[in-house]
Scaffold this active site. Structure first.
Site, mmCIF file in Angstrom:
data_model
loop_
_atom_site.group_PDB
_atom_site.id
_atom_site.type_symbol
_atom_site.label_atom_id
_atom_site.label_comp_id
_atom_site.label_asym_id
_atom_site.label_seq_id
_atom_site.Cartn_x
_atom_site.Cartn_y
_atom_site.Cartn_z
ATOM 1 C CB CYS A 1 -0.915 0.013 1.226
ATOM 2 S SG CYS A 1 -1.985 1.455 1.305
ATOM 3 C CB CYS B 1 -2.976 5.045 6.204
ATOM 4 S SG CYS B 1 -4.488 4.163 6.622
ATOM 5 C CD GLN C 1 -16.097 -11.703 13.387
ATOM 6 O OE1 GLN C 1 -15.023 -11.193 13.108
ATOM 7 N NE2 GLN C 1 -16.403 -12.076 14.615
ATOM 8 C CE1 TYR D 1 -21.480 -9.846 26.270
ATOM 9 C CE2 TYR D 1 -21.107 -12.203 26.420
ATOM 10 C CZ TYR D 1 -21.121 -10.954 27.002
ATOM 11 O OH TYR D 1 -20.764 -10.819 28.322
ATOM 12 C CB THR E 1 -22.165 -14.150 13.063
ATOM 13 O OG1 THR E 1 -22.483 -12.780 12.812
ATOM 14 C CG2 THR E 1 -21.109 -14.615 12.057
ATOM 15 C CB CYS F 1 -11.755 -9.257 19.290
ATOM 16 S SG CYS F 1 -12.759 -8.141 20.301
ATOM 17 C CD GLU G 1 -12.179 -12.649 16.906
ATOM 18 O OE1 GLU G 1 -13.347 -12.752 17.280
ATOM 19 O OE2 GLU G 1 -11.668 -11.582 16.522
#
Length: 418
Positions: free
Chosen positions: A67, A73, A260, A286, A291, A376, A410
């Site tokens: 990138c 960034c 996600q 949760y 999902t 996470c 994760e």
């Protein structure tokens, strides 16, 4: 006075660590083995961070990032490292925090994998926040982590701005009409959603013409002083939703839905969770938009889901209906859950803050035989596991790289009641 030093390692946040005497300086976008000259530092929460620096002798670990905006960034910190080295960093991080030997499953794709980006529209530029600032923006043409469709959308946005007298966000003053453009894409369906977020005002009538290729186009209004990339839905064109398909399960995506962000990694995550579910009755805590719950119900489990956000519950039930599965979702708080022993497996996927202390105690006192913890945030996971281990045995932990080029990782933990 400039300081020279060698980056010895990366800390848990992906910043290089340089030690000079008693001082410990954190250097962003650096690699272990880099020799750096630091011209200026800033303090953040008692940490000293290099603000102006240069690499005078690059590490052998360093590679050319793909990138062009890397190093300015704030989206990616690790693109200058080979992907194998990124995985080793995450494996080491997880293993250290959890005090276990944890492998990390790689993301199936490391570019074009993100299905959502929130792009700032400001007088400073159209793009992402410059690393270490909230007031500055790196102007971008496209985001390779999202993919080629971002280039088309941002080109259309600039044409719209050029053709119309509309004001852009003045960061810090809370002024300006155009604030954000949020781009979402179903990676497995190819469906595209564009959501323009503005302050209250009037949107030119021909706005939809600039994005006629989008499957779903939204205008949302932020009526608060907060700098956020969402608002009240003012109007939409095309479909109310786009769809994503993960391993044969369909999901509806709405501008205000959490989903996600790595669709390819999400397939791996779903499979890893499903492998660790025992019995017939499953509680999905949760549960979000369903999902995990809808995916598991499609595989024959009887699923109940609990989620505090009413809109997410509505979307979860729609996703269950869309897939024709035996799953139901209701509004509720994590600490209020009763009869946990009524389920064979309970899945918890809390926010970064981890489990509510009352829920941890309830799990310890009267939890199910099987618990699957999706996290996470390794630090809050470690805190919660320390308490859960009073009555649970950790039978398996696996890491998943859902966020390539970032320090985030994760984890899925399987626990069995002793």
């Amino acid at each position: 006075m400039a300081i020279e030093g060698t980056v010895r390692k990366l800390n848990e946040d992906g910043l290089g660590v340089v030690k000079t005497g008693r001082r410990r300086i954190l250097v962003p976008f650096s690699a272990p083995g880099d020799r750096v000259r630091i011209e200026k530092t800033r303090k953040k929460k008692r940490k000293l961070i290099a603000e102006r620096f240069e690499v005078i002798e690059p590490s052998p670990m360093r590679k050319e990032p793909e990138c062009r905006y890397f190093g300015r960034c704030g989206g990616c910190l690790l693109q200058h490292l080979d992907y194998g080295d990124q995985l080793e960093f995450k494996k080491s991080k997880l293993s250290s925090i959890l005090n276990e030997n944890v492998d990390v499953i790689p993301s199936p794709k490391i570019f074009g994998h993100r299905n959502r980006i929130d792009v700032v529209i400001s007088t400073k530029g159209i793009g992402f926040r410059r690393y270490g600032t909230w007031w500055d923006v790196v102007d971008i043409e496209w985001c390779p982590v999202f993919g080629r469709s971002s280039k088309r959308v941002l080109k259309s946005l600039r044409e719209f701005i050029e053709d119309h007298d509309v004001s852009l966000y003045e960061i810090g003053k809370n002024e300006g009409f155009l604030r954000y453009i949020v781009i979402r894409e179903g990676k497995f369906t190819g469906e595209l959603m564009v959501n323009l977020v503005t302050a209250p005002g009037k949107l030119p009538e021909d706005f939809p013409e600039y994005f006629a290729y989008a499957d779903s186009l939204y205008w949302s209004v932020n009526r608060t002083p907060s700098d956020v990339s969402y608002g009240e839905i003012e109007r939409f064109w095309g479909g109310e939703f786009i769809r994503e398909e993960l391993d044969g399960t369909l999901y509806l995506i709405h501008p205000n839905s959490f989903f996600q962000t790595n669709s390819y990694g999400a397939v791996e995550l779903l499979r890893e969770v499903a492998k660790r579910v025992d019995g017939e009755r499953v509680l999905d805590l949760y549960s979000g938009v369903g999902t995990f719950g809808v995916y598991l119900a499609k595989r024959g489990f009887r699923v109940e889901g609990i989620e505090i956000n009413p809109f997410a519950v509505k979307m979860a039930n729609r996703n269950a209906e869309l897939n024709g599965v035996n799953a139901s979702f209701r509004v509720g708080a994590d600490r209020d859950v009763e009869s946990l022993r009524a389920y064979d497996t309970v899945i918890v996927d809390p926010p970064r803050a981890g489990l509510h202390p009352k829920l941890v105690e309830r799990l310890v006192q009267n939890g199910p035989e099987q618990l699957v913890y999706v996290s996470c945030n390794p630090k809050t996971l470690a805190r919660d596991l320390d308490k859960l281990k009073r009555v649970y045995t950790v039978s398996d932990i696996i890491g998943l790289d859902m966020f390539p080029h970032t320090p985030h990782v994760e984890a899925v933990v399987e626990l069995k009641r002793q």
